[in-house]
Design an enzyme around this catalytic site. Structure first.
Site, short mmCIF file in Angstrom:
data_model
loop_
_atom_site.label_atom_id
_atom_site.label_comp_id
_atom_site.label_asym_id
_atom_site.label_seq_id
_atom_site.Cartn_x
_atom_site.Cartn_y
_atom_site.Cartn_z
N ARG A 107 13.62 21.88 -17.00
CA ARG A 107 14.87 22.29 -16.34
C ARG A 107 15.84 22.70 -17.45
O ARG A 107 16.19 21.90 -18.30
CB ARG A 107 15.47 21.14 -15.53
N HIS A 134 14.99 28.41 -8.74
CA HIS A 134 14.65 27.00 -8.48
C HIS A 134 13.43 26.98 -7.54
O HIS A 134 13.53 26.58 -6.37
CB HIS A 134 15.85 26.30 -7.85
N GLN A 137 12.20 23.74 -5.57
CA GLN A 137 13.04 23.43 -4.43
C GLN A 137 12.57 24.19 -3.19
O GLN A 137 12.40 23.64 -2.11
CB GLN A 137 14.51 23.80 -4.74
N ASP A 229 24.31 25.62 -0.58
CA ASP A 229 24.19 24.91 -1.86
C ASP A 229 25.62 24.81 -2.42
O ASP A 229 26.55 25.46 -1.91
CB ASP A 229 23.27 25.73 -2.80
N CYS A 269 19.86 21.90 -0.68
CA CYS A 269 18.95 21.38 -1.71
C CYS A 269 19.42 20.06 -2.29
O CYS A 269 18.64 19.31 -2.85
CB CYS A 269 18.81 22.42 -2.82
N ARG A 297 10.08 17.63 -1.77
CA ARG A 297 10.00 18.03 -3.17
C ARG A 297 8.83 17.31 -3.83
O ARG A 297 8.02 17.90 -4.56
CB ARG A 297 11.29 17.65 -3.91
N1 NVA Z 1 22.63 25.65 -7.72
C1 NVA Z 1 22.58 24.28 -8.12
C2 NVA Z 1 21.32 23.64 -7.67
C3 NVA Z 1 21.20 22.18 -7.98
C4 NVA Z 1 19.92 21.58 -7.53
C5 NVA Z 1 22.73 24.20 -9.62
O1 NVA Z 1 22.11 24.98 -10.33
O2 NVA Z 1 23.51 23.35 -10.09
N1 CP Z 2 17.77 19.67 -5.56
C1 CP Z 2 17.63 19.29 -6.84
O1 CP Z 2 17.00 19.95 -7.66
O2 CP Z 2 18.25 18.12 -7.13
P1 CP Z 2 18.45 17.52 -8.59
O3 CP Z 2 19.40 18.45 -9.30
O4 CP Z 2 19.05 16.15 -8.37
O5 CP Z 2 17.14 17.46 -9.27
#
Ligand code: NVA
Ligand code: CP
Length: 309
Positions: A107, A134, A137, A229, A269, A297
């Site tokens: 990530r 993502h 997800q 989101d 998500c 997930r």
């Molecule tokens: N769009 C959000 C998703 C988190 C799971 C982010 O990138 O922070």
């Molecule tokens: N939805 C998701 O990816 O959650 P986290 O950021 O907590 O991993």
């Protein structure tokens, strides 16, 4: 290479509809077994390296549990340890990690870093979120839609909010699976043009439409799925105040979802900023499937690892 056509899981775009169904089929078999503690540990001794340059609840825990259920174990690595991209090039990190571990989940911010790592790793590399995409997800989300609506094909999926990483992967996932996808954002926050173009091309092949609009009311009309989101993603914290004002008309509230089908499902998500992009009346309503998404997930990632490791 495992049972899918490629080693890595970087974008849903890279997979055929049949391959996505292969993942879903395995999830369907594994989910009840995992819930009964009777899942066979098919990958004993395998090690998953989890590299995190951003925080996480779902991704971290679901990957760690998933690999344990397969009989393996995981390593949690932050940027402090390996300094990927500054202490050492992604290319070399990919080569070195491939000598120790059986799969890498990462990530991070820059999508190209994941691609570079994958190109130089001999083990599967799984995208656990970048600023662009993502995909893990959306695999869990496709599973959730199929569980609740029986199928995703022909359904109207509406994403309201920021044209961000989740919106991008949803565009790829829906157009690949034959769902009509509508993304409603404020002006200037639309999903990237190249992603929309690629999804539209895929949609034409699969008999579904791809629409981008600035009108949330119109977008939600007749929706089977309403998805949102956070308005400010990880790394955009400085823009928070401005976004809070701009995105207000895009809040998912009882008034907005009135336009959706009566039995629509609400998706997020998570993490959710309740009171911002969604209010409790919707997030906690009987239409909400947000915690099923979080659970799925784990099942989809487990199937993905089993098929690629
Ligand atoms: N769009 C959000 C998703 C988190 C799971 C982010 O990138 O922070
Ligand atoms: N939805 C998701 O990816 O959650 P986290 O950021 O907590 O991993």
């Amino acid at each position: 290479m495992g049972k899918l056509g490629r080693k890595d899981f970087i974008s849903i775009r890279d997979f055929s509809k049949e391959e996505l169904y292969t993942i879903l089929e395995l999830c369907k078999k594994q989910k009840p077994l995992a819930r009964n503690f009777s899942l066979e540990p098919t990958h004993p001794g395998r090690v998953l390296a989890c590299i995190f340059h951003k925080p996480s609840l779902r991704t971290r825990i679901s990957f760690e549990i998933a690999i344990r259920q397969l009989g393996g174990s995981s390593l949690y690595i932050t940027d402090k340890e390996i300094g990927i991209g500054h202490r050492e090039a992604p290319k070399d990190v990919g080569e070195v990690l491939s000598r120790y571990v059986d799969a890498i989940m990462i990530r991070t911010f820059d999508h190209r870093m994941v691609e570079e790592l994958a190109a130089n790793a001999r083990v599967p590399v799984i995208n656990g979120l970048t600023d662009l995409l993502h995909p893990c997800q959306i695999m869990g989300d496709i599973m959730t839609i199929v569980e609740h609506l029986g199928t995703i094909e022909g359904k109207k999926v509406v994403f309201v909010g920021d044209g961000n990483n989740v919106a991008h992967s949803l565009l790829y996932g829906c157009s690949k699976m034959g769902a009509h996808i509508v993304v409603a954002t404020p002006e200037g926050y639309e999903p990237r043009e190249e992603v929309v173009a690629r999804a539209a091309e895929e949609g034409r092949k699969n008999g579904c439409t791809v629409t981008v609009t600035n009108d949330p009311q119109k977008a939600v009309k007749g929706a089977d799925v309403v998805y949102t989101d956070v308005w400010t993603s990880m790394g955009q914290e400085k823009e928070k105040e401005e976004r809070l004002k701009l995105f207000q008309p895009y809040q998912i509230n009882p008034q907005l979802v009135k336009g959706a089908k009566e039995d629509y499902i609400f998706m997020h998500c998570l993490p959710a900023h309740r009171g911002e992009e969604v209010v409790n009346e919707v997030a906690d309503s009987i239409n909400s499937v947000i915690f099923d998404q979080a659970e799925n997930r784990m099942h989809t990632q487990k199937a993905l690892m089993a098929l690629t490791m």
